[in-house]
Design a protein around this motif. Sequence first.
Motif, PDB file in Angstrom:
ATOM      1  N   ALA A  11      -1.800  -9.585 -11.005  1.00  0.00           N
ATOM      2  CA  ALA A  11      -2.749  -8.802 -11.779  1.00  0.00           C
ATOM      3  C   ALA A  11      -1.983  -7.938 -12.770  1.00  0.00           C
ATOM      4  O   ALA A  11      -0.942  -7.368 -12.430  1.00  0.00           O
ATOM      5  N   ASN A  12      -2.487  -7.845 -13.985  1.00  0.00           N
ATOM      6  CA  ASN A  12      -1.818  -7.085 -15.040  1.00  0.00           C
ATOM      7  C   ASN A  12      -2.786  -6.092 -15.664  1.00  0.00           C
ATOM      8  O   ASN A  12      -3.914  -6.433 -16.002  1.00  0.00           O
ATOM      9  N   VAL A  43       0.819  -1.206   0.000  1.00  0.00           N
ATOM     10  CA  VAL A  43       0.000   0.000   0.000  1.00  0.00           C
ATOM     11  C   VAL A  43       0.850   1.253   0.000  1.00  0.00           C
ATOM     12  O   VAL A  43       0.433   2.292  -0.477  1.00  0.00           O
ATOM     13  N   LYS A  44       2.069   1.186   0.506  1.00  0.00           N
ATOM     14  CA  LYS A  44       2.909   2.374   0.563  1.00  0.00           C
ATOM     15  C   LYS A  44       3.224   2.916  -0.824  1.00  0.00           C
ATOM     16  O   LYS A  44       3.684   4.053  -0.954  1.00  0.00           O
ATOM     17  N   SER A  45       2.971   2.141  -1.890  1.00  0.00           N
ATOM     18  CA  SER A  45       3.228   2.600  -3.243  1.00  0.00           C
ATOM     19  C   SER A  45       2.174   3.593  -3.718  1.00  0.00           C
ATOM     20  O   SER A  45       2.336   4.199  -4.760  1.00  0.00           O
ATOM     21  N   PRO A  78      -2.410  -6.665  -0.573  1.00  0.00           N
ATOM     22  CA  PRO A  78      -2.335  -6.454  -2.017  1.00  0.00           C
ATOM     23  C   PRO A  78      -1.469  -7.514  -2.701  1.00  0.00           C
ATOM     24  O   PRO A  78      -0.385  -7.836  -2.224  1.00  0.00           O
ATOM     25  N   PHE A  79      -1.972  -8.044  -3.787  1.00  0.00           N
ATOM     26  CA  PHE A  79      -1.210  -8.992  -4.592  1.00  0.00           C
ATOM     27  C   PHE A  79      -0.289  -8.214  -5.524  1.00  0.00           C
ATOM     28  O   PHE A  79      -0.483  -7.011  -5.756  1.00  0.00           O
ATOM     29  N   ILE A 102      -5.223  -1.829  -5.399  1.00  0.00           N
ATOM     30  CA  ILE A 102      -4.726  -1.849  -4.025  1.00  0.00           C
ATOM     31  C   ILE A 102      -5.827  -1.384  -3.068  1.00  0.00           C
ATOM     32  O   ILE A 102      -6.043  -1.980  -2.008  1.00  0.00           O
ATOM     33  N   LEU A 103      -6.557  -0.320  -3.428  1.00  0.00           N
ATOM     34  CA  LEU A 103      -7.672   0.132  -2.603  1.00  0.00           C
ATOM     35  C   LEU A 103      -8.738  -0.948  -2.478  1.00  0.00           C
ATOM     36  O   LEU A 103      -9.327  -1.148  -1.398  1.00  0.00           O
ATOM     37  N   ASN A 104      -8.989  -1.672  -3.579  1.00  0.00           N
ATOM     38  CA  ASN A 104     -10.004  -2.722  -3.541  1.00  0.00           C
ATOM     39  C   ASN A 104      -9.549  -3.915  -2.703  1.00  0.00           C
ATOM     40  O   ASN A 104     -10.375  -4.574  -2.065  1.00  0.00           O
ATOM     41  N   CYS A 105      -8.261  -4.188  -2.691  1.00  0.00           N
ATOM     42  CA  CYS A 105      -7.754  -5.216  -1.778  1.00  0.00           C
ATOM     43  C   CYS A 105      -8.007  -4.809  -0.332  1.00  0.00           C
ATOM     44  O   CYS A 105      -8.440  -5.622   0.493  1.00  0.00           O
ATOM     45  N   GLU A 106      -7.751  -3.545  -0.009  1.00  0.00           N
ATOM     46  CA  GLU A 106      -7.999  -3.046   1.344  1.00  0.00           C
ATOM     47  C   GLU A 106      -9.457  -3.246   1.744  1.00  0.00           C
ATOM     48  O   GLU A 106      -9.761  -3.674   2.869  1.00  0.00           O
TER      49      GLU A 106
END
Length: 271
Positions: free
Chosen positions: A145-146, A42-44, A167-168, A157-161
């Motif tokens: 994911a591509n 997530v830091k990205s 995050p994958f 990443i937000l949707n993983c949260e």
Amino acid sequence: MAFRGWKQLLLLGRQNTLAKVWRSRRGGPSLCWKRCCHWSTVKSLDPEVRAFLEENTEVTNSGHLTPEIRLRLLTPRCRFWREKPDLWPYGDPFWAIYWPGGQALSRYILDNPHVVKGRSVLDLGSGCGATAIAAVMSGAAQVLANDIDPIAGMAMILNCELNHLNPFPITIKNIINSEAGNWDLIVLGDMFYDEQLANGLHHWLQKCIRIHQTEVLIGDPGRHQFLSHSIHSQLHKVIEYSLPEHTRQENYGLTSSIVWSYQPSNSLDNS
């Protein structure tokens, strides 16, 4: 502009952008290829982009085939549902739509976790990341994911949260025509809307199957470009889902979406 106009522009924009990226790869690296990124934490996330996405999307799990998955999407309550598309400050937000092919793939994986459990999965053209999320939820050993849009990567990443997942890995580059990766399963939805792009996908997927015996699942609601392509003769229908009314309205009356298994007869031949 009403969202129906947005939807048409998004579809055309996705077609033109991805087709252009794929074609440019034939003659040399594209911009997206040169600037490929990998995010796994997530830091990205850029704080300004995060704030913009959180302010201008709605968290929802209704109106589509997978209520188990919460996503940030453009909805009638979002500002940009009514705004002129050219006011959106980033590339066309096709990731903010949960397209019907991806819905079918995600539903199938959630209902049949054995398809991904313990396997490596590539979600090609991942968009909002729903199918990759479904694969993680269903026990996939490895998920990548591509997508070619960096903002899509941030949205994933937000949707993983939202779904309480780590995050994958996400790769932001055009991988079509690259070296065939060794994946147990490749999933792709709503990707057949341009003939040249479809031809490139056809060839690359054949190569993955021939070299690595990769399984390929394709989700599509029956768009003309998909049904009329030669790949259609090499597909096996796995399951068909009736689309919820909300998704039907967003997709000009399309009523169902199908998961297909891609089984090219010449996959063992040199291509």
